[in-house]
Design an enzyme around this catalytic site. Sequence first.
Site, mmCIF file in Angstrom:
data_model
loop_
_atom_site.group_PDB
_atom_site.id
_atom_site.type_symbol
_atom_site.label_atom_id
_atom_site.label_comp_id
_atom_site.label_asym_id
_atom_site.label_seq_id
_atom_site.Cartn_x
_atom_site.Cartn_y
_atom_site.Cartn_z
ATOM 1 N N TYR A 55 33.661 -36.714 -66.926
ATOM 2 C CA TYR A 55 34.298 -35.487 -67.389
ATOM 3 C C TYR A 55 35.408 -35.772 -68.394
ATOM 4 C CZ TYR A 55 32.163 -33.382 -63.189
ATOM 5 O OH TYR A 55 31.300 -32.962 -62.206
ATOM 6 N N LYS A 80 33.506 -39.747 -59.534
ATOM 7 C CA LYS A 80 32.115 -40.196 -59.587
ATOM 8 C C LYS A 80 31.929 -41.363 -60.558
ATOM 9 C CE LYS A 80 30.988 -35.308 -59.054
ATOM 10 N NZ LYS A 80 32.240 -34.753 -59.614
ATOM 11 N N HIS A 111 27.123 -40.488 -59.722
ATOM 12 C CA HIS A 111 27.012 -39.197 -60.395
ATOM 13 C C HIS A 111 25.558 -38.757 -60.594
ATOM 14 C CE1 HIS A 111 29.394 -36.482 -63.392
ATOM 15 N NE2 HIS A 111 28.514 -35.797 -62.708
#
Length: 298
Positions: A55, A80, A111
């Site tokens: 992210y 993750k 992930h």
Amino acid sequence: MASTQNTSKTFKLNTGASIPAVGLGTWQSQPNEVKNAVEWALAKGYRHIDTALAYGNEAEVGAGIKASGVPRDQIWLTTKLDNTWHKHVQDGIDSSLKSLGTDYVDLYLMHWPSSTDPDDRKKHYADWDFVDTWREMQKLVDTGKVRNIGVSNFAIKNLEKLLSAESTKIVPAVNQVELHPCNPSPKLIDYCKSKGIHVTAYSPLGSTDSPLYKNEQILSVAKAKGKTPQQVLIMWGLQRDYSVLPKSVTKERIEANFDLDGWSLSDDEVSKISNIPDRFKVCTDGWLPVKVFFGDDE
């Protein structure tokens, strides 16, 4: 019927740990928005924050936690392992911990079941797959850097492969997957329950500009309850016995999404939402070098 104290509700994992039922999702949040979102969420009472190396916002999440003043040991923090780090699990967690500014995470997830070559993201490693990655993730449990390990975006087919592998000694504590009324995946949920794997829903609202907000069945339930469509969608997930991660960076929405105490959906209302026939997925697998969704989880 679900508890009417949903903001303090937790689910017991196969490790004995308790994961808060409602968390703040941070996927697709823009730069410089996440710190405030995390701080607002924790001020409201959230105690579960979800992020990922991919992210690109772990540092902001860490800054938001620090700014909130809430003690670290009162917060469930999930991050993750990115696809291109599968051969470097130790480096992956170290990178995340440094960005987050913490010594440990409560949950560390693989992930995606895709061991991607960082030199060519269109290629999967020929000599390594997610079973190898899990073998390495299991070693983290004794380091103190992670309290629990799990997976994300694992379909039944890949879970069966992982669980049947000789090197798998630890059953994943969690499988985080996309879940909402238009991607309900009941077979996957039942399979995970049968294996003692807790399910967490990402995109439980159907993501940004979700068509679910205009769905007649959801709108009618929301009107009858005097609630927002988002609140109804979150409650629907909770009453299906999995944790949910609604994402928002707007203070008012973050707070409204956590107004879940003192009410619940009736069995008929849950059924009405569960029987919505439309289907869509926010997250597909076309961008990955391997297929991870097989259409057999419904």
